[in-house]
Design an enzyme around this catalytic site. Sequence first.
Site, PDB file in Angstrom:
ATOM      1  CG  HIS A  94       2.526  -6.587   2.697  1.00  0.00           C
ATOM      2  ND1 HIS A  94       1.450  -6.409   1.846  1.00  0.00           N
ATOM      3  CD2 HIS A  94       2.001  -7.053   3.871  1.00  0.00           C
ATOM      4  CE1 HIS A  94       0.336  -6.743   2.485  1.00  0.00           C
ATOM      5  NE2 HIS A  94       0.640  -7.128   3.700  1.00  0.00           N
ATOM      6  CG  HIS A  96      -2.194  -3.929   5.815  1.00  0.00           C
ATOM      7  ND1 HIS A  96      -2.716  -4.612   6.877  1.00  0.00           N
ATOM      8  CD2 HIS A  96      -1.454  -4.823   5.138  1.00  0.00           C
ATOM      9  CE1 HIS A  96      -2.302  -5.879   6.830  1.00  0.00           C
ATOM     10  NE2 HIS A  96      -1.528  -6.009   5.781  1.00  0.00           N
ATOM     11  CG  ASP A 119       5.227   9.957 -15.109  1.00  0.00           C
ATOM     12  OD1 ASP A 119       5.016  11.026 -14.515  1.00  0.00           O
ATOM     13  OD2 ASP A 119       5.335   9.859 -16.350  1.00  0.00           O
ATOM     14  CG  HIS A 168      -3.052  -9.658   2.029  1.00  0.00           C
ATOM     15  ND1 HIS A 168      -2.027 -10.554   1.906  1.00  0.00           N
ATOM     16  CD2 HIS A 168      -2.732  -8.879   3.084  1.00  0.00           C
ATOM     17  CE1 HIS A 168      -1.131 -10.324   2.846  1.00  0.00           C
ATOM     18  NE2 HIS A 168      -1.524  -9.306   3.573  1.00  0.00           N
ATOM     19  CE1 TYR A 226      12.009  -4.264 -25.321  1.00  0.00           C
ATOM     20  CE2 TYR A 226      10.416  -5.200 -23.796  1.00  0.00           C
ATOM     21  CZ  TYR A 226      11.737  -4.949 -24.167  1.00  0.00           C
ATOM     22  OH  TYR A 226      12.757  -5.385 -23.374  1.00  0.00           O
TER      23      TYR A 226
HETATM   24  O1  LIG Z   1      -0.432  -8.617   6.090  1.00  0.00           O
HETATM   25  C1  LIG Z   1      -0.161  -8.783   7.270  1.00  0.00           C
HETATM   26  C2  LIG Z   1      -1.198  -9.256   8.227  1.00  0.00           C
HETATM   27  O2  LIG Z   1      -2.434  -9.335   7.530  1.00  0.00           O
HETATM   28  C3  LIG Z   1       1.234  -8.460   7.769  1.00  0.00           C
HETATM   29  O3  LIG Z   1       1.863  -7.625   6.784  1.00  0.00           O
HETATM   30  C4  LIG Z   1       1.256  -7.661   9.059  1.00  0.00           C
HETATM   31  O4  LIG Z   1       0.573  -6.444   8.809  1.00  0.00           O
HETATM   32  C5  LIG Z   1       2.692  -7.332   9.450  1.00  0.00           C
HETATM   33  O5  LIG Z   1       3.276  -8.507   9.869  1.00  0.00           O
HETATM   34  P1  LIG Z   1       4.793  -8.534  10.363  1.00  0.00           P
HETATM   35  O6  LIG Z   1       5.675  -8.041   9.239  1.00  0.00           O
HETATM   36  O7  LIG Z   1       4.908  -7.609  11.577  1.00  0.00           O
HETATM   37  O8  LIG Z   1       5.021  -9.984  10.708  1.00  0.00           O
END
Ligand SMILES: O=C(CO)[C@@H](O)[C@H](O)COP(=O)(O)O
Length: 230
Positions: A94, A96, A119, A168, A226
């Site tokens: 994850h 940002h 790709d 998010h 497929y």
């Molecule tokens: O999405 C979020 C907060 O919005 C989290 O991904 C933080 O950016 C990182 O959190 P930790 O992994 O340090 O708890």
Amino acid sequence: MLEQLKKEVYEANMELPKRGLITYTWGNVSGIDRESGLFVIKPSGVDYDKLSPEDMVVMDLDGNRVEGDLNPSSDTPTHIELYKAFKDLGGIVHTHSPWATSWAQAGRSIPCYGTTHADYFYGEIPCARSLTKEEIEEAYEKNTGLVIIEIFKDKNPVYVPGVLCTNHGPFTWGADAAEAVHNAVVLEEVAKMAYRCEHLNPEAKPAPQYLQDKHFFRKHGANAYYGQGK
Ligand SMILES: O=C(CO)[C@@H](O)[C@H](O)COP(=O)(O)O
């Protein structure tokens, strides 16, 4: 326990600042050992330049901390839901990252405008719906995982190794933590190119299906084909 996986997950986490995908302590990477059902994830709120492999937290899929002194990432419940639902996943990221997060905040899926996208991602990179007030209040991170699973009910997560979460940011995944990070880097590049493509030509159309098929299945092997379009 799981010393090699801790090292791999640590190195994958360190790629995030190196590749410009995060700032400060944002984002997180995990990797799972399917045999034991245990996964390793970055600790919450620790500066990347202070991290070490020993800081990685070992968790089970019920959310119990099995090893480690630090708290696991705040996004751990999202990683858990995805590992439980998508059995082929070996690693999850994850971030940002700004371009992908801009599409996520706008609530837009990223159309496949070109071969770089094709790709790696088959078809559009979907954007999961925003959470309801109740979902946010009940369990934000767990329900983030559930709305991702919801949007993948008719998609193969192996062929679309990433998603945008409205309001998010992006999650990507792969066979292991390193591949999940690779896909996060590609997603950020694709998000940047797609934004510029729409800016250069507001009438831009997605790449023809036969071109998408050729590029995606060339990389993923004909047996994955497929017959979606010629
Ligand atoms: O999405 C979020 C907060 O919005 C989290 O991904 C933080 O950016 C990182 O959190 P930790 O992994 O340090 O708890």
